[in-house]
Motif scaffolding. Structure first.
Motif, mmCIF file in Angstrom:
data_model
loop_
_atom_site.group_PDB
_atom_site.id
_atom_site.type_symbol
_atom_site.label_atom_id
_atom_site.label_comp_id
_atom_site.label_asym_id
_atom_site.label_seq_id
_atom_site.Cartn_x
_atom_site.Cartn_y
_atom_site.Cartn_z
ATOM 1 N N ASN A 146 0.887 -1.171 0.000
ATOM 2 C CA ASN A 146 0.000 0.000 0.000
ATOM 3 C C ASN A 146 0.914 1.207 0.000
ATOM 4 O O ASN A 146 0.981 1.955 0.977
ATOM 5 C CB ASN A 146 -0.921 0.003 1.222
ATOM 6 C CG ASN A 146 -1.909 1.154 1.198
ATOM 7 O OD1 ASN A 146 -2.323 1.609 0.138
ATOM 8 N ND2 ASN A 146 -2.288 1.642 2.372
ATOM 9 N N LYS A 173 1.659 5.206 -10.563
ATOM 10 C CA LYS A 173 0.225 5.008 -10.343
ATOM 11 C C LYS A 173 -0.429 4.222 -11.473
ATOM 12 O O LYS A 173 -1.232 3.314 -11.239
ATOM 13 C CB LYS A 173 -0.470 6.365 -10.179
ATOM 14 C CG LYS A 173 -1.975 6.310 -9.965
ATOM 15 C CD LYS A 173 -2.386 5.744 -8.618
ATOM 16 C CE LYS A 173 -2.694 4.276 -8.608
ATOM 17 N NZ LYS A 173 -3.141 3.792 -7.279
ATOM 18 N N ALA A 210 -2.458 -0.252 -12.153
ATOM 19 C CA ALA A 210 -2.357 -0.237 -10.680
ATOM 20 C C ALA A 210 -2.559 -1.608 -10.047
ATOM 21 O O ALA A 210 -3.084 -1.712 -8.938
ATOM 22 C CB ALA A 210 -3.330 0.779 -10.081
ATOM 23 N N ASN A 214 -0.222 4.327 -3.947
ATOM 24 C CA ASN A 214 -1.632 4.366 -3.579
ATOM 25 C C ASN A 214 -2.018 5.689 -2.940
ATOM 26 O O ASN A 214 -3.121 6.170 -3.121
ATOM 27 C CB ASN A 214 -1.963 3.214 -2.627
ATOM 28 C CG ASN A 214 -2.414 1.972 -3.370
ATOM 29 O OD1 ASN A 214 -3.486 1.942 -3.934
ATOM 30 N ND2 ASN A 214 -1.568 0.957 -3.388
ATOM 31 N N SER A 215 -1.091 6.257 -2.157
ATOM 32 C CA SER A 215 -1.348 7.550 -1.515
ATOM 33 C C SER A 215 -0.116 8.434 -1.640
ATOM 34 O O SER A 215 1.012 7.939 -1.684
ATOM 35 C CB SER A 215 -1.685 7.364 -0.028
ATOM 36 O OG SER A 215 -2.878 6.640 0.147
ATOM 37 N N GLU A 267 -5.031 -0.198 -0.030
ATOM 38 C CA GLU A 267 -4.650 -0.577 -1.385
ATOM 39 C C GLU A 267 -5.902 -0.698 -2.236
ATOM 40 O O GLU A 267 -6.884 -1.329 -1.826
ATOM 41 C CB GLU A 267 -3.884 -1.903 -1.370
ATOM 42 C CG GLU A 267 -3.293 -2.264 -2.724
ATOM 43 C CD GLU A 267 -2.493 -3.556 -2.683
ATOM 44 O OE1 GLU A 267 -1.459 -3.635 -3.353
ATOM 45 O OE2 GLU A 267 -2.933 -4.497 -1.990
ATOM 46 N N LYS A 268 -5.871 -0.127 -3.448
ATOM 47 C CA LYS A 268 -7.088 -0.022 -4.243
ATOM 48 C C LYS A 268 -7.083 -0.872 -5.510
ATOM 49 O O LYS A 268 -8.133 -1.194 -6.043
ATOM 50 C CB LYS A 268 -7.318 1.453 -4.602
ATOM 51 C CG LYS A 268 -7.619 2.308 -3.375
ATOM 52 C CD LYS A 268 -7.644 3.789 -3.682
ATOM 53 C CE LYS A 268 -6.254 4.394 -3.767
ATOM 54 N NZ LYS A 268 -5.555 4.403 -2.455
#
Length: 393
Positions: free
Chosen positions: A142, A164, A169, A176-177, A263-264
């Motif tokens: 993440n 990104k 991804a 992620n951030s 985490e996306k």
């Protein structure tokens, strides 16, 4: 290419080291049949890398893909078998679990192999580590990157953009951030927008959240999708959103109530504003404590003391400075990390290793110890400083 470069010329069979001074000779031997559980988000490159590493030590390997990744892993297997056939090597050195691939079959494989590596979700890693089989299992990431006030803003924005969007991804090493110091926040946001980032307003953020999560669980229909697909799923009507390379949401919280902090597996970048560098470190610690502790983070800076500070304070196994995180975490030709697609998070992540997985993890080493001239250290060498400070009793 990077993994092959790391393997080329390295000794992994028989005598690999002979140190006359210590009298130690090291002899490399196989660990046996390796089981490799690989994630649905990377069913091609991850097993290819692990297979190269396992074969380097004369092991056989059985790949356990997810059901969604089976066709890709089978295609990879045909390529590998073509090469093994050219060499006259047994094709069964590399295998893929036969269909239907399911949880029960994968768990049974975990129990029966000689050595196990699991790359992927927390649940799969936990199953691997409790299987009773010797293992090197690595967890999800993440990645958080900090942009401090001394950073080259345009360069940082470009690198974060590249990290990104890579492979939509799906990597554990995608950013992620991003935590940005207030002094350069507006400038950095503008730079990210120039790279194709679309900043969602509050209503659009809620729409995006509804598209990415259903009943608190990640919606598989929006995992690893192109930006246009996500824009449509989230009903983002703005023409700029439909043309975006990635999406940005501003966030202040961390944890289950703030799903964008985790985490996306989507081209969505979560943005945090920090008052100063110390605040940025605290925000990053909070994010990683919720999800991804141990894996990695990044720092974009030109301040050396910030590099030292974050290195001392952050519980991660990889800290990349002024780099494209997704390209550097698993090794790069312009950093010193070995190439891999499986990265340990240390005890912080409940893993057995902090290392990037390498062929060395697939070797048993016999150390042959010969007699050498005895060297007994004098007592003064061992306790002299202690006696000087506290006295000798």
């Amino acid at each position: 290419m990077g993994t092959l470069h790391d393997l080329t010329g390295e000794k992994s069979v028989g005598v690999i080291r002979n140190d006359e001074a210590s009298g130690i000779t090291e002899i490399a031997k196989p660990v046996g049949v390796v089981g490799a559980v690989v994630p649905s988000t990377n069913p091609g490159a991850t097993p290819a890398n692990i297979a190269m590493m396992a074969l380097k030590g004369r092991n056989a390997i059985i790949i356990a893909p997810s059901p969604k990744g089976l066709s890709t892993s089978n295609l990879l297997l045909t390529y590998i078998h073509e090469e093994l056939e050219k060499l006259g090597a047994p094709l069964d050195l590399v295998q893929v679990l036969p269909a239907p691939v399911n949880k029960a079959k994968t768990i049974e494989l975990m129990k029966q192999v000689d050595f196990l590596t699991v790359t992927g979700s927390r649940n799969n890693v936990r199953l691997g580590q409790t299987s009773g089989t010797p293992n090197i299992c690595v967890s999800e990431g993440n990645v958080v990157s900090i942009v401090d006030a001394s950073a080259d803003i345009q360069s940082a924005a470009r690198k974060i953009f590249l990290s990104k969007i890579f492979d939509n991804a799906t990597s554990c090493s995608n950013d992620n951030s991003v935590v940005i110091e207030a002094a350069v926040y507006d400038e950095m946001m503008h730079a990210l927008q120039k790279q194709g980032g679309y900043l969602c307003n509050q209503i659009e953020k809620e729409q995006l959240q509804d598209a990415l999560w259903m009943n608190g669980k990640r919606n598989p229909e929006t995992v690893a999708k192109d930006p246009a697909v996500i824009a449509e799923a989230a009903s983002l009507q703005n023409p700029q959103a439909e043309k975006a390379s990635f999406f940005m949401v501003e966030e202040t919280g961390v944890g289950e109530q703030y799903p964008f902090s985790g985490e996306k597996l989507a081209v969505v970048l979560t943005i945090y504003k920090a008052k100063d560098f110390n605040d940025a470190i605290q925000i990053t610690k909070g994010i990683l404590s919720y999800h991804g502790r141990g894996h990695s983070c990044g720092l974009h800076t030109s301040t050396e003391k910030h590099i030292e500070q974050i290195g001392l304070e952050m519980d991660v196994c990889r800290l990349l400075i002024n780099q494209v995180q997704v390209a550097g975490n698993g090794g790069s030709f312009d950093n010193g990390l070995n190439f891999t697609l499986s990265m340990g998070g240390g005890t912080w992540a409940g893993n057995n290793t902090c290392d990037n997985l390498s062929y060395k993890h697939f070797l048993n080493i016999t150390k042959v110890a010969r007699l050498i001239p005895e060297v007994v250290p004098p007592e003064e060498e061992l306790w002299g400083s202690y006696w000087k400070k506290y006295g000798r009793h």
